[in-house]
Design an enzyme around this catalytic site. Structure first.
Site, PDB file in Angstrom:
ATOM      1  N   CYS A  40     -10.708  -5.123  -0.017  1.00 34.81           N
ATOM      2  CA  CYS A  40     -11.362  -3.880   0.167  1.00 34.81           C
ATOM      3  C   CYS A  40     -12.262  -3.784  -1.271  1.00 34.81           C
ATOM      4  O   CYS A  40     -11.907  -4.677  -2.161  1.00 34.81           O
ATOM      5  CB  CYS A  40     -10.923  -2.352   0.132  1.00 34.81           C
ATOM      6  SG  CYS A  40     -10.270  -2.049  -1.215  1.00 34.81           S
TER       7      CYS A  40
ATOM      8  N   CYS B 197     -10.363  -2.965  -4.803  1.00 39.28           N
ATOM      9  CA  CYS B 197      -9.834  -4.251  -4.859  1.00 39.28           C
ATOM     10  C   CYS B 197     -10.507  -5.414  -5.009  1.00 39.28           C
ATOM     11  O   CYS B 197     -10.210  -5.946  -6.585  1.00 39.28           O
ATOM     12  CB  CYS B 197      -8.578  -4.783  -3.730  1.00 39.28           C
ATOM     13  SG  CYS B 197      -7.680  -2.828  -3.613  1.00 39.28           S
TER      14      CYS B 197
ATOM     15  N   ASN C  42       0.692  -1.314  -0.182  1.00 44.48           N
ATOM     16  CA  ASN C  42      -0.076   0.274  -0.012  1.00 44.48           C
ATOM     17  C   ASN C  42       0.661   1.196  -0.122  1.00 44.48           C
ATOM     18  O   ASN C  42       2.063   1.375   0.591  1.00 44.48           O
ATOM     19  CB  ASN C  42      -1.188   0.294   1.337  1.00 44.48           C
ATOM     20  CG  ASN C  42      -0.405   0.169   2.764  1.00 44.48           C
ATOM     21  OD1 ASN C  42       0.211  -0.834   2.566  1.00 44.48           O
ATOM     22  ND2 ASN C  42      -0.759   0.104   3.573  1.00 44.48           N
ATOM     23  N   ILE C  43       0.246   1.643  -0.584  1.00 44.25           N
ATOM     24  CA  ILE C  43       1.307   3.285  -0.896  1.00 44.25           C
ATOM     25  C   ILE C  43      -0.140   4.094  -0.591  1.00 44.25           C
ATOM     26  O   ILE C  43      -0.758   4.633  -1.400  1.00 44.25           O
ATOM     27  CB  ILE C  43       1.963   3.285  -2.128  1.00 44.25           C
ATOM     28  CG1 ILE C  43       2.815   2.648  -3.114  1.00 44.25           C
ATOM     29  CG2 ILE C  43       2.929   5.152  -2.303  1.00 44.25           C
ATOM     30  CD1 ILE C  43       2.944   2.229  -4.359  1.00 44.25           C
ATOM     31  N   GLU C  44       0.428   5.392   0.633  1.00 42.03           N
ATOM     32  CA  GLU C  44      -0.652   6.455   1.187  1.00 42.03           C
ATOM     33  C   GLU C  44      -0.416   7.357   0.422  1.00 42.03           C
ATOM     34  O   GLU C  44       1.173   7.749  -0.261  1.00 42.03           O
ATOM     35  CB  GLU C  44      -0.772   6.514   2.175  1.00 42.03           C
ATOM     36  CG  GLU C  44      -1.787   4.763   2.994  1.00 42.03           C
ATOM     37  CD  GLU C  44      -1.833   4.809   4.291  1.00 42.03           C
ATOM     38  OE1 GLU C  44      -1.454   6.154   5.084  1.00 42.03           O
ATOM     39  OE2 GLU C  44      -2.022   3.544   4.997  1.00 42.03           O
TER      40      GLU C  44
ATOM     41  N   GLU D 221      -3.007  -4.759  -3.202  1.00 40.34           N
ATOM     42  CA  GLU D 221      -3.199  -5.814  -4.224  1.00 40.34           C
ATOM     43  C   GLU D 221      -3.539  -4.546  -5.677  1.00 40.34           C
ATOM     44  O   GLU D 221      -3.229  -5.112  -6.557  1.00 40.34           O
ATOM     45  CB  GLU D 221      -4.551  -6.097  -3.961  1.00 40.34           C
ATOM     46  CG  GLU D 221      -5.079  -7.106  -2.480  1.00 40.34           C
ATOM     47  CD  GLU D 221      -5.346  -5.879  -1.510  1.00 40.34           C
ATOM     48  OE1 GLU D 221      -4.966  -4.340  -1.520  1.00 40.34           O
ATOM     49  OE2 GLU D 221      -6.057  -6.193  -0.578  1.00 40.34           O
TER      50      GLU D 221
ATOM     51  N   CYS E  39      -3.447   0.922  -2.809  1.00 38.19           N
ATOM     52  CA  CYS E  39      -4.183  -0.828  -1.820  1.00 38.19           C
ATOM     53  C   CYS E  39      -2.955  -1.762  -2.334  1.00 38.19           C
ATOM     54  O   CYS E  39      -2.266  -1.994  -3.945  1.00 38.19           O
ATOM     55  CB  CYS E  39      -5.177  -0.886  -1.860  1.00 38.19           C
ATOM     56  SG  CYS E  39      -6.440  -0.672  -0.823  1.00 38.19           S
TER      57      CYS E  39
HETATM   58  N1  THU Z   1      -5.384  -1.825   2.535  1.00 35.23           N
HETATM   59  C1  THU Z   1      -4.940  -2.467   1.635  1.00 35.23           C
HETATM   60  O1  THU Z   1      -3.382  -2.091   0.946  1.00 35.23           O
HETATM   61  N2  THU Z   1      -5.861  -3.343   1.416  1.00 35.23           N
HETATM   62  C2  THU Z   1      -6.463  -3.522   1.295  1.00 35.23           C
HETATM   63  O2  THU Z   1      -6.870  -4.640   0.981  1.00 35.23           O
HETATM   64  C3  THU Z   1      -7.164  -2.821   2.386  1.00 35.23           C
HETATM   65  C4  THU Z   1      -6.258  -1.540   3.545  1.00 35.23           C
HETATM   66  C5  THU Z   1      -4.873  -0.007   2.861  1.00 35.23           C
HETATM   67  C6  THU Z   1      -5.043   0.925   2.534  1.00 35.23           C
HETATM   68  C7  THU Z   1      -4.168   1.863   3.301  1.00 35.23           C
HETATM   69  O3  THU Z   1      -2.991   1.867   2.541  1.00 35.23           O
HETATM   70  C8  THU Z   1      -4.519   0.512   4.599  1.00 35.23           C
HETATM   71  O4  THU Z   1      -4.452  -0.571   4.367  1.00 35.23           O
HETATM   72  C9  THU Z   1      -5.285   1.569   6.247  1.00 35.23           C
HETATM   73  O5  THU Z   1      -6.896   1.288   5.117  1.00 35.23           O
END
Ligand code: THU
Length: 137
Positions: free
Chosen positions: A88, A91, A44-46, A57, A55
């Site tokens: 989520c 994804c 994940n890259i915020e 995935e 996310c």
């Molecule tokens: N996130 C994912 O990378 N994959 C998921 O299936 C659920 C959520 C990440 C998004 C965000 O960076 C962090 O988790 C919290 O929501």
């Protein structure tokens, strides 16, 4: 089933180490297995503009597609939690675009995992097939 996806789960756990998650502190890693046997990983890259966060995935899927791979057998997802985390909704939709039959492996921090089909995670999904049907009318 027990050991079938252990390697893929391990790769997802390794990918998790690259997570850029300074806002949620919730690290996620993914490892996507193509029909050809290639593995594409993602994390994940915020972003400071939260809605732009991506996310793990989708990072993995987009890496694979951008390299010319579109047929997927499985994707493993690894988090740092005791409880297994499921992908989520966004994804799930992206996974369904490419393969409704792919296995989705959800692993906890200990590497224990559960396996579902993508289509089980998104019943009544809107898929490319549906779009083709509509075009024919
Ligand atoms: N996130 C994912 O990378 N994959 C998921 O299936 C659920 C959520 C990440 C998004 C965000 O960076 C962090 O988790 C919290 O929501």
């Amino acid at each position: 089933m027990a050991e079938k996806y252990a390697d893929l789960v391990q790769k997802a756990a390794e990918a998790k180490m690259s997570a850029y998650a300074p806002y949620s502190n919730f690290r996620v890693g993914a490892a996507l297995l193509t029909e050809e046997g290639r593995v594409f990983t993602g994390c994940n890259i915020e972003n400071a503009s939260f809605g732009l966060s991506n996310c793990a995935e989708r990072t993995a899927v987009y890496k694979a597609v951008s390299e010319g791979f579109r047929k997927f057998k499985a994707i493993a997802v690894s988090t740092d939690t005791e409880e297994i985390t499921s992908p989520c909704g966004a994804c799930r939709q992206v996974l369904m675009e490419f393969d409704t039959d792919m296995d989705v492996i959800m692993a906890n921090v200990h590497g224990q995992y559960q396996v579902y089909k993508a289509k089980e995670l998104l019943p009544l999904a809107f898929t490319p097939k549906k779009l083709e049907e509509e075009r024919r009318i």
